[in-house]
Design a protein around this motif. Structure first.
Motif, PDB file in Angstrom:
ATOM      1  N   PHE A 232      -1.282  15.321   3.386  1.00 33.91           N
ATOM      2  CA  PHE A 232      -2.299  14.310   3.669  1.00 33.91           C
ATOM      3  C   PHE A 232      -1.967  13.646   5.015  1.00 33.91           C
ATOM      4  O   PHE A 232      -0.814  13.345   5.285  1.00 33.91           O
TER       5      PHE A 232
ATOM      6  N   TYR B 105      -5.777   3.313  -6.724  1.00 27.35           N
ATOM      7  CA  TYR B 105      -7.246   3.239  -6.667  1.00 27.35           C
ATOM      8  C   TYR B 105      -7.912   4.581  -6.951  1.00 27.35           C
ATOM      9  O   TYR B 105      -9.124   4.646  -7.066  1.00 27.35           O
ATOM     10  N   LYS B 106      -7.123   5.655  -7.054  1.00 24.08           N
ATOM     11  CA  LYS B 106      -7.718   6.962  -7.366  1.00 24.08           C
ATOM     12  C   LYS B 106      -7.797   7.084  -8.895  1.00 24.08           C
ATOM     13  O   LYS B 106      -8.588   6.401  -9.514  1.00 24.08           O
TER      14      LYS B 106
ATOM     15  N   SER C 114      -2.025  10.730   6.387  1.00 20.32           N
ATOM     16  CA  SER C 114      -1.217   9.513   6.462  1.00 20.32           C
ATOM     17  C   SER C 114       0.261   9.821   6.213  1.00 20.32           C
ATOM     18  O   SER C 114       1.144   9.250   6.861  1.00 20.32           O
ATOM     19  N   ASP C 115       0.538  10.730   5.302  1.00 21.12           N
ATOM     20  CA  ASP C 115       1.923  11.101   5.009  1.00 21.12           C
ATOM     21  C   ASP C 115       2.560  11.756   6.231  1.00 21.12           C
ATOM     22  O   ASP C 115       3.697  11.474   6.596  1.00 21.12           O
TER      23      ASP C 115
ATOM     24  N   ASP D 193       4.971  12.122  -3.140  1.00 24.91           N
ATOM     25  CA  ASP D 193       3.806  11.256  -3.027  1.00 24.91           C
ATOM     26  C   ASP D 193       2.856  11.654  -4.154  1.00 24.91           C
ATOM     27  O   ASP D 193       2.279  12.740  -4.140  1.00 24.91           O
TER      28      ASP D 193
ATOM     29  N   TYR E  65      -3.763  17.067  -2.299  1.00 25.20           N
ATOM     30  CA  TYR E  65      -5.097  16.430  -2.281  1.00 25.20           C
ATOM     31  C   TYR E  65      -6.209  17.427  -1.985  1.00 25.20           C
ATOM     32  O   TYR E  65      -7.348  17.245  -2.401  1.00 25.20           O
TER      33      TYR E  65
ATOM     34  N   GLY F 263       0.840  -1.191   0.000  1.00 27.96           N
ATOM     35  CA  GLY F 263       0.000   0.000   0.000  1.00 27.96           C
ATOM     36  C   GLY F 263       0.874   1.240   0.000  1.00 27.96           C
ATOM     37  O   GLY F 263       2.088   1.169   0.229  1.00 27.96           O
ATOM     38  N   LEU F 264       0.256   2.376  -0.261  1.00 27.80           N
ATOM     39  CA  LEU F 264       1.024   3.615  -0.401  1.00 27.80           C
ATOM     40  C   LEU F 264       1.813   3.945   0.868  1.00 27.80           C
ATOM     41  O   LEU F 264       3.006   4.219   0.825  1.00 27.80           O
ATOM     42  N   THR F 265       1.138   3.924   2.009  1.00 28.13           N
ATOM     43  CA  THR F 265       1.807   4.369   3.232  1.00 28.13           C
ATOM     44  C   THR F 265       2.925   3.404   3.616  1.00 28.13           C
ATOM     45  O   THR F 265       3.993   3.823   4.076  1.00 28.13           O
TER      46      THR F 265
ATOM     47  N   ALA G 160      -0.012  10.295  -5.039  1.00 26.08           N
ATOM     48  CA  ALA G 160      -1.362   9.716  -4.907  1.00 26.08           C
ATOM     49  C   ALA G 160      -2.363  10.459  -5.787  1.00 26.08           C
ATOM     50  O   ALA G 160      -3.199   9.836  -6.447  1.00 26.08           O
ATOM     51  N   HIS G 161      -2.272  11.776  -5.794  1.00 26.98           N
ATOM     52  CA  HIS G 161      -3.206  12.570  -6.596  1.00 26.98           C
ATOM     53  C   HIS G 161      -2.599  13.027  -7.917  1.00 26.98           C
ATOM     54  O   HIS G 161      -3.218  13.789  -8.659  1.00 26.98           O
TER      55      HIS G 161
ATOM     56  N   CYS H 280      -0.687   5.533  -5.129  1.00 27.83           N
ATOM     57  CA  CYS H 280      -1.671   4.462  -5.017  1.00 27.83           C
ATOM     58  C   CYS H 280      -2.324   4.287  -6.388  1.00 27.83           C
ATOM     59  O   CYS H 280      -2.127   5.100  -7.288  1.00 27.83           O
TER      60      CYS H 280
HETATM   61  C1  LIG Z   1      -5.021   8.759  -0.870  1.00 26.13           C
HETATM   62  C2  LIG Z   1      -3.757   9.169  -0.221  1.00 26.13           C
HETATM   63  C3  LIG Z   1      -3.117   8.341   0.707  1.00 26.13           C
HETATM   64  C4  LIG Z   1      -3.708   7.039   1.137  1.00 26.13           C
HETATM   65  O1  LIG Z   1      -2.757   6.171   1.661  1.00 26.13           O
HETATM   66  P1  LIG Z   1      -2.995   4.591   1.654  1.00 26.13           P
HETATM   67  O2  LIG Z   1      -1.747   4.071   2.285  1.00 26.13           O
HETATM   68  O3  LIG Z   1      -3.189   4.167   0.227  1.00 26.13           O
HETATM   69  O4  LIG Z   1      -4.222   4.297   2.448  1.00 26.13           O
HETATM   70  C5  LIG Z   1      -1.913   8.787   1.260  1.00 26.13           C
HETATM   71  N1  LIG Z   1      -1.376   9.975   0.890  1.00 26.13           N
HETATM   72  C6  LIG Z   1      -1.981  10.792   0.004  1.00 26.13           C
HETATM   73  C7  LIG Z   1      -1.353  12.085  -0.377  1.00 26.13           C
HETATM   74  C8  LIG Z   1      -3.188  10.410  -0.566  1.00 26.13           C
HETATM   75  O5  LIG Z   1      -3.799  11.232  -1.423  1.00 26.13           O
END
Ligand SMILES: *Cc1c(COP(=O)(O)O)cnc(C)c1O
Length: 422
Positions: free
Chosen positions: A135, A245-246, A137-138, A220, A195, A106-108, A222-223, A243
């Motif tokens: 974000f 899934y977006k 999680s980051d 990162d 994001y 997974g991304l994180t 993701a977006h 990731c």
């Molecule tokens: C969507 C997103 C994530 C999600 O992290 P997962 O590990 O895939 O759950 C993390 N960072 C950013 C910047 C995101 O947009």
């Protein structure tokens, strides 16, 4: 003078002229309770399901059913090298060489693995730069890495913040920040595109800036992936994660992607957390040897991967390959430009576009601040079959994706918005 008109006829004519219009039919559009398609503008959160995904999954279920363990080596797409079937098309999307890219985890989790290798603090150089509005999680990942190495985030975490009262970050502020503290910065780690605001940062300039000051640089995406063209090899950051899934439409919670720049490909001295899937393929199954990393991004793999998730990624990458990022990006600039034009044409003093006006500083998403609004506004849009997302206190994020959204979607969205704001 404008290229656009605020009429349904114009939107429909633009769709007819769109060379990518047939890709919409390659996706399932969620339906409203009355049976019409929703106006789906939420691909920044979860991309839609390609119709061919089922077939790609079924192929692997069939292999498993018919072959059992032999599916690892037999079948149309044997599972042992399965991740390799994704590499080339994923590399195309991010502008990388094949050996710089791998799909895993997974991304994180990947962000942590990359920081193990590329955040290597010393007494003099231990700080990490992130965006103020990173974000969550980051931010959690970075803070935990700092603590893991014995640093207090209050001291070691530097935030690149927008000027007071504004939402967007200025490159000049990052330059100032690096001039002042760059000698202490070990890693610059930024999202791209942001994001929340939709702002896309200049990957080349940020990478050069970080490197000039002796820091490593990661992104990162993701977006950004499947949205902007990050040209990772050319622009040269040390690593990137994303990731799928977006914008990459590979299904909820699907696997992430990693880029490690070629300059690190052969470096066996980098600290890393290791697993057998990152080990030299020719001796992996001897199970006796000391760890010998595969050169390039593959050397960061840990586990044998979930094939069903990878099958869904293959289905999506196939569509991206057909459509090509160059054409998608060209359409995206027009489509989001149309959204911006229609919103401006409302001349509503209640609606403000937060996202940068310059198409080169954003992807497809526009973040709209709706003054004096609350979640009821979003509920009203949902009621009308619009799918977009709401961020407290007063922002909706709207992401017309060039892969499956139409000019008519954008037109319909703004009509609904006009009515619910009024
Ligand atoms: C969507 C997103 C994530 C999600 O992290 P997962 O590990 O895939 O759950 C993390 N960072 C950013 C910047 C995101 O947009």
């Amino acid at each position: 003078m404008t290229l656009y008109q605020n009429t349904l006829e114009f939107a429909q004519a633009a769709d007819l002229k769109d060379p990518l219009r047939s890709f919409r039919d390659a996706f399932y559009l969620p339906q409203t309770p009355n049976g019409g398609p929703t106006v789906y503008l939420c691909g920044n959160s979860l991309g839609l399901q390609p119709k061919q995904t089922e077939q790609f999954l079924k192929e692997e279920l069939d292999s498993w059913r018919a072959l059992g363990v032999d599916g690892h080596t037999e079948g149309t797409h044997p599972w042992l090298p399965y991740h390799e079937f994704l590499t080339q098309q994923m590399a195309e999307i991010v502008g990388a060489k094949d050996h710089e890219v791998v799909v895993m985890n997974g991304l994180t989790a990947n962000l942590h693995l990359m920081m193990v290798s590329f955040y290597r603090p010393t007494d003099k150089r231990f700080k990490v730069v992130i965006e103020k509005d990173a974000f969550p999680s980051d931010r959690y990942a970075v803070e935990s890495q700092l603590r893991f190495h014995g640093y207090d985030p209050k001291e070691a975490l530097i935030q690149w913040a927008p000027p007071n009262g504004e939402e967007l970050c200025n490159f000049a502020d990052l330059e100032d920040l690096m001039t002042a503290q760059g000698h202490q910065v070990a890693l610059v780690l930024l999202g791209n595109t942001n994001y929340y605001t939709g702002q896309a940062y200049p990957i080349d300039r940020i990478t050069n800036l970080g490197h000039q000051h002796g820091a490593l640089v990661g992104f990162d995406l993701a977006h950004g992936v499947g949205n902007i063209m990050p040209e990772l090899h050319k622009n040269g950051p040390d690593f990137a994660v994303w990731c799928t899934y977006k914008y990459l439409n590979s299904g909820p919670g699907s696997l992430g992607g990693v880029f490690v720049h070629e300059r690190h490909a052969q470096d066996k001295t980098l600290p890393r957390f290791t697993g057998w899937w990152g080990h030299n393929k020719t001796t992996r199954f001897n199970m006796r040897h000391d760890f010998d990393p595969i050169p390039g991004a593959e050397g960061w793999q840990l586990s044998n991967p979930p094939i069903l998730s990878m099958a869904a990624i293959r289905a999506s990458l196939d569509l991206f390959h057909q459509a090509s990022m160059t054409r998608l990006r060209a359409k995206s600039i027009k489509l989001t430009g149309y959204l911006e034009y229609l919103i401006d044409d409302l001349s509503s003093d209640k609606i403000r576009v937060i996202t940068p006006r310059n198409p080169l500083e954003r992807g497809c998403q526009l973040s709209l601040q709706i003054k004096d609004s609350n979640k009821l506004l979003h509920d009203a849009l949902t009621e009308r079959g619009v799918v977009c997302d709401w961020r407290e206190p007063d922002v909706i994020r709207v992401a017309p994706t060039p892969m499956y959204n139409s000019f008519e979607d954008v037109f319909q969205f703004v009509e609904h918005l006009k009515e619910v704001v009024a």
